[in-house]
Write a protein that holds these residues in place. Structure first.
Motif, short mmCIF file in Angstrom:
data_model
loop_
_atom_site.label_atom_id
_atom_site.label_comp_id
_atom_site.label_asym_id
_atom_site.label_seq_id
_atom_site.Cartn_x
_atom_site.Cartn_y
_atom_site.Cartn_z
N GLU A 1 80.98 3.24 50.37
CA GLU A 1 80.88 1.78 50.03
C GLU A 1 79.51 1.29 50.65
O GLU A 1 79.12 0.61 49.85
CB GLU A 1 82.16 1.22 51.00
N HIS A 2 79.13 1.68 51.38
CA HIS A 2 77.66 1.50 51.68
C HIS A 2 76.84 1.62 50.67
O HIS A 2 75.60 0.75 50.66
CB HIS A 2 77.22 2.20 52.95
N LEU A 3 76.89 2.66 50.10
CA LEU A 3 75.90 2.70 48.95
C LEU A 3 76.47 2.18 47.54
O LEU A 3 75.73 2.40 46.50
CB LEU A 3 75.66 4.33 48.49
N GLY A 4 77.48 1.11 47.59
CA GLY A 4 77.81 0.57 46.75
C GLY A 4 78.74 0.91 45.64
O GLY A 4 79.24 0.39 44.54
N HIS A 5 79.50 2.22 46.24
CA HIS A 5 80.44 2.73 45.27
C HIS A 5 81.85 2.20 45.87
O HIS A 5 82.56 3.08 46.50
CB HIS A 5 80.32 4.27 45.47
N ASP A 6 82.15 0.90 45.87
CA ASP A 6 83.18 0.28 46.46
C ASP A 6 84.45 0.99 45.86
O ASP A 6 85.52 1.16 46.54
CB ASP A 6 83.26 -1.12 46.08
N PRO B 1 86.67 6.87 61.96
CA PRO B 1 85.66 6.94 61.36
C PRO B 1 84.22 6.13 62.14
O PRO B 1 85.00 5.23 62.74
CB PRO B 1 85.78 6.75 59.82
N SER B 2 83.51 6.21 61.64
CA SER B 2 82.30 5.41 62.14
C SER B 2 80.88 5.26 61.45
O SER B 2 80.71 6.43 60.36
CB SER B 2 81.87 5.66 63.67
N ALA B 3 80.08 4.25 61.32
CA ALA B 3 79.01 4.09 60.75
C ALA B 3 78.06 3.61 61.75
O ALA B 3 78.16 2.84 62.77
CB ALA B 3 79.17 3.08 59.60
N ASN B 4 76.74 4.17 61.39
CA ASN B 4 75.42 3.74 62.00
C ASN B 4 74.67 3.02 61.00
O ASN B 4 74.01 3.89 60.57
CB ASN B 4 74.70 4.61 62.84
N VAL B 5 74.49 1.65 60.97
CA VAL B 5 73.88 1.34 59.82
C VAL B 5 72.48 0.57 60.06
O VAL B 5 72.46 -0.29 61.08
CB VAL B 5 74.75 0.02 59.03
N GLY B 6 71.54 0.73 59.43
CA GLY B 6 70.29 0.13 59.45
C GLY B 6 69.89 -0.69 58.23
O GLY B 6 70.80 -0.82 57.46
N ASP B 7 68.61 -1.23 58.25
CA ASP B 7 68.24 -1.98 57.21
C ASP B 7 68.06 -1.08 55.79
O ASP B 7 68.38 -1.90 54.72
CB ASP B 7 67.01 -2.82 57.55
N ASP B 8 67.75 -0.12 55.86
CA ASP B 8 67.66 0.85 54.50
C ASP B 8 68.17 2.29 54.62
O ASP B 8 67.32 2.93 53.85
CB ASP B 8 66.23 0.58 53.99
N ASN B 9 69.15 2.39 55.70
CA ASN B 9 69.46 3.80 56.01
C ASN B 9 70.56 3.83 56.86
O ASN B 9 70.74 2.94 57.57
CB ASN B 9 68.40 4.78 56.39
#
Ligand code: NAI
Ligand code: MG
Length: 326
Positions: free
Chosen positions: A280-285, A239-247
């Motif tokens: 997890e990024h949205l806080g649903h750990d 998997p992968s993620a591209n993470v910014g400050d608010d998206n």
């Protein structure tokens, strides 16, 4: 609170594995509104545009995006989409799982790759017939930003940090990158190791268990994370993620797999693990952890798709994962 998730399946097996991940997300007690949008070869053939303006709007306005893959239009689609979410940090975990035949079963790495600068964002020119140049930009700001992200990520994970570079040769640009990482480490009192990226490639093949989080400039992160894919049993798992400050945008590392597209046998695990990162990024750990354990259970006990030596379909594996969500 409802999370608004943009769903962009794209082309090829993207259209098979993204619905599988949506099925897993839908089976969890989280309030999600899915908004579908098109990108890639297919929509280009229909409309002339690989990345319609409407898709960029949906992605920019969502809390996060789940993307599949695009075919020959990949570069025209994925680079602007990563930019639309401000995704400066490319996070690529590469982990071996019990039950999966891996070259190095002890591998458990996470690459944190700078996603906005370096040679991939460089300016190429042909200055005379047969003579070409590439100018790349490396800034203190972007280097510090990825270092901060990498150390934050590591703190949460409790792991060793290695920074990959080639500052002995590219003294100014990789030197800038390395100095920024050192400065951030100093300010935080955080330990880190430094590794020349070529030597690191060898060490990762021989002793991947000695490494945890690897902070990399753009090109090095791309190459080293694919190398790690080879250590853990293939593209269908990463998997992968591209993470910014608010998206942020989440996607499997693999492409459209034209050799198996349409057969219903693509491995959905890479995309389902991308969905776990999204949760997890949205806080649903807790839900993210449930998805991970369900995936681990199915990788260990089967069913498995043909890329992992099994004979199951995408649907069989997805149903099994949903069934083991607990
Ligand atoms: P690929 O990742 O699509 O396929 C490489 C090999 O791995 C193939 O044999 C394929 O069958 C297998 N594979 C990949 N994912 C799999 C899965 N989930 N389950 C089972 N087997 C899987 O890479 P390739 O062949 O280099 O590229 C094919 C197309 O995909 C090209 O048009 C390329 O531009 C595009 N692409 C798009 C990307 C994106 O949208 N982010 C990334 C990489 C490639
Ligand atoms: Mg790559």
């Amino acid at each position: 609170m409802t999370d608004r998730i943009a769903v962009v399946p794209g082309d090829g097996i993207g259209r098979e594995v993204v619905p599988a991940a949506v099925e897993v997300l839908s089976a969890l007690p989280v309030d999600i509104e899915f908004v579908e949008a098109e990108a890639g070869d297919r929509v280009r053939d229909e409309t002339g545009e690989a990345l319609p303006e409407g898709t960029v709007e949906v992605v920019s306005g969502a809390d996060a995006t789940l993307f599949g893959a695009a075919g020959e239009t990949a570069a025209d689609v994925i680079l602007p989409l990563r930019a639309a979410v401000g995704g400066y940090a490319n996070v690529r975990p590469a982990r071996a799982y019990p039950g999966v035949d891996a070259l190095k079963p002890e591998t458990d790495l996470v690459f944190v790759r700078e996603n906005t600068e370096g040679v991939y964002a460089g300016i190429e020119s042909e200055i005379a017939p047969g003579v070409t140049t590439l100018t790349r930009v490396v800034t203190e700001e972007a280097s510090r930003r990825i270092a901060e992200f990498g150390f934050d990520y590591t703190e949460a994970r409790g792991d060793d940090v290695t920074v990959a570079h080639k500052a002995n040769v590219m003294r100014t640009t990789d030197g800038q990158f390395l100095d920024a990482v050192r400065a951030v480490a100093d300010e935080r009192g955080a330990a880190h190791e430094e590794a020349l990226m070529d030597a690191l490639a060898m060490h990762l093949v021989l002793r991947p268990e000695e490494y945890g989080v690897v902070i990399c400039p753009n090109l090095a992160g791309d190459v080293l994370s694919d190398l790690a894919a080879g250590l853990v049993g293939g593209l269908g798992l990463l998997p992968s993620a591209n993470v910014g400050d608010d998206n942020a945008l989440f996607e499997p590392v693999h492409g459209t797999a034209p050799d198996i597209a349409g057969e219903g046998i693509a491995n959905p695990v890479a995309t389902i693990l991308s969905a776990a990162m999204l949760l997890e990024h949205l806080g649903h750990d807790e839900e993210g952890a449930r998805v991970r354990s369900a995936v681990e259970a199915v990788l260990e006990d089967g069913p498995r798709t043909p890329d992992l030596g099994g004979s199951a379909t995408t649907e069989d594996v997805t149903d099994a994962i949903v069934g083991r969500l607990g």
